[in-house]
Design a protein around this motif. Structure first.
Motif, short mmCIF file in Angstrom:
data_model
loop_
_atom_site.label_atom_id
_atom_site.label_comp_id
_atom_site.label_asym_id
_atom_site.label_seq_id
_atom_site.Cartn_x
_atom_site.Cartn_y
_atom_site.Cartn_z
N ARG A 1 52.30 18.20 28.80
CA ARG A 1 51.80 17.08 29.16
C ARG A 1 52.00 16.15 28.95
N ALA A 2 52.56 15.57 27.49
CA ALA A 2 52.79 14.62 26.97
C ALA A 2 53.98 13.85 27.07
N GLY A 3 54.80 14.74 28.07
CA GLY A 3 56.21 14.30 28.64
C GLY A 3 56.88 14.89 27.76
N ILE A 4 57.47 15.99 26.17
CA ILE A 4 58.43 16.36 25.16
C ILE A 4 58.91 17.38 25.89
N LEU A 5 58.86 18.25 26.62
CA LEU A 5 59.07 19.23 27.03
C LEU A 5 58.71 18.89 28.57
N LYS A 6 59.57 19.09 29.49
CA LYS A 6 60.62 18.78 30.26
C LYS A 6 60.70 19.48 31.96
N PRO A 7 59.88 20.54 32.06
CA PRO A 7 60.36 21.63 32.88
C PRO A 7 61.33 20.93 34.14
N GLY A 8 61.68 22.05 35.17
CA GLY A 8 62.44 21.71 36.34
C GLY A 8 61.65 21.50 37.21
N GLU A 9 61.79 22.82 38.45
CA GLU A 9 60.66 22.65 39.58
C GLU A 9 59.19 24.15 38.80
N GLY A 10 58.71 23.56 39.95
CA GLY A 10 57.58 24.72 39.92
C GLY A 10 58.11 26.04 40.64
N GLY A 11 57.73 26.84 39.73
CA GLY A 11 58.19 28.14 40.16
C GLY A 11 55.89 28.92 41.29
N GLU A 12 56.88 30.44 40.92
CA GLU A 12 55.52 30.75 41.97
C GLU A 12 54.01 30.79 41.04
N LYS A 13 52.46 30.42 41.83
CA LYS A 13 52.02 29.72 40.81
C LYS A 13 51.70 28.44 40.67
N GLY A 14 52.36 27.68 41.14
CA GLY A 14 52.69 26.17 40.50
C GLY A 14 52.76 26.59 38.99
N ARG A 15 53.05 27.53 37.61
CA ARG A 15 53.80 27.49 36.82
C ARG A 15 54.86 26.96 36.87
N PRO A 16 55.03 25.72 35.93
CA PRO A 16 56.26 25.27 35.57
C PRO A 16 57.63 26.52 34.71
N ARG A 17 58.87 25.70 35.67
CA ARG A 17 59.90 26.62 34.71
C ARG A 17 61.15 25.74 34.76
N PHE A 18 61.73 26.30 33.69
CA PHE A 18 62.57 25.52 33.38
C PHE A 18 64.18 25.58 33.63
N GLU B 1 67.51 26.48 31.79
CA GLU B 1 68.55 27.18 30.57
C GLU B 1 69.12 25.68 29.51
N ALA B 2 69.51 24.84 29.85
CA ALA B 2 70.29 23.94 29.48
C ALA B 2 68.51 23.03 28.73
N THR B 3 67.74 23.11 29.26
CA THR B 3 66.08 22.67 28.55
C THR B 3 65.90 23.59 27.24
N ILE B 4 65.78 24.72 27.25
CA ILE B 4 65.90 26.16 26.38
C ILE B 4 66.65 25.93 25.25
N GLN B 5 68.09 25.57 25.64
CA GLN B 5 69.02 25.84 24.51
C GLN B 5 69.20 24.35 23.93
N HIS B 6 68.83 23.08 24.79
CA HIS B 6 68.07 22.04 23.57
C HIS B 6 67.47 22.38 22.67
N TRP B 7 66.13 22.88 23.56
CA TRP B 7 65.60 23.02 22.21
C TRP B 7 65.66 23.99 21.00
N LEU B 8 66.08 24.79 21.71
CA LEU B 8 66.26 25.80 20.57
C LEU B 8 67.57 25.35 19.45
N ALA B 9 68.19 24.59 19.67
CA ALA B 9 69.18 24.28 19.28
C ALA B 9 68.68 22.75 17.92
#
Length: 129
Positions: free
Chosen positions: A33-50, A52-60
């Motif tokens: 909501r705050a725009g800090i974590l940005k998902p890619g396209e929406g997935g099934e049932k409207g849940r956001p999807r991310f 792999e680059a986004t996940i790797q960025h935040w883990l690092a």
């Protein structure tokens, strides 16, 4: 390889991202909501999807801070938010904009919980009138 990861929009489901980043659903939703974590396209049932680059960025990012000294005055982001009646994204924003200067990571801890901050510093910033 990085370019391929960037283009793989929506490769990681919300629940998989949540587990890998070590966040609760409400923490993830607050950061989205705050725009800090940005998902890619929406997935099934409207849940956001991310991506792999986004996940790797935040883990690092979560482990990019210097190792935490062994002092008593450290606190995690979630605990600080709860203690001072702030939102997770507000505390994370203080880290991202470098208002918090004493930010460390715990060795051997993965994800969001790896970040610890100085309890008195965050208290001063979150209790300002």
């Amino acid at each position: 390889m990085q370019e391929v990861l960037e283009q793989a929009s929506g490769a990681v489901t919300f629940s998989a991202a949540q587990k890998r980043l070590g966040m609760t659903r409400s923490q993830m939703e607050a950061l989205i909501r705050a725009g800090i974590l940005k998902p890619g396209e929406g997935g099934e049932k409207g849940r956001p999807r991310f991506t792999e680059a986004t996940i790797q960025h935040w883990l690092a990012y979560f482990t990019s801070f210097p190792p935490s000294p062994n002092w008593v005055s450290r606190i995690g982001i979630a605990e600080a938010a709860q203690k001072y009646g702030a939102s997770t994204d507000r505390v994370m924003g203080l880290i991202l904009d470098r208002s918090l200067t004493q930010v460390y990571s715990l060795s051997g801890v993965a994800g969001f919980s790896a970040i610890v901050i100085d309890k008195s510093e965050v208290g001063r910033l979150l209790t300002k009138p």
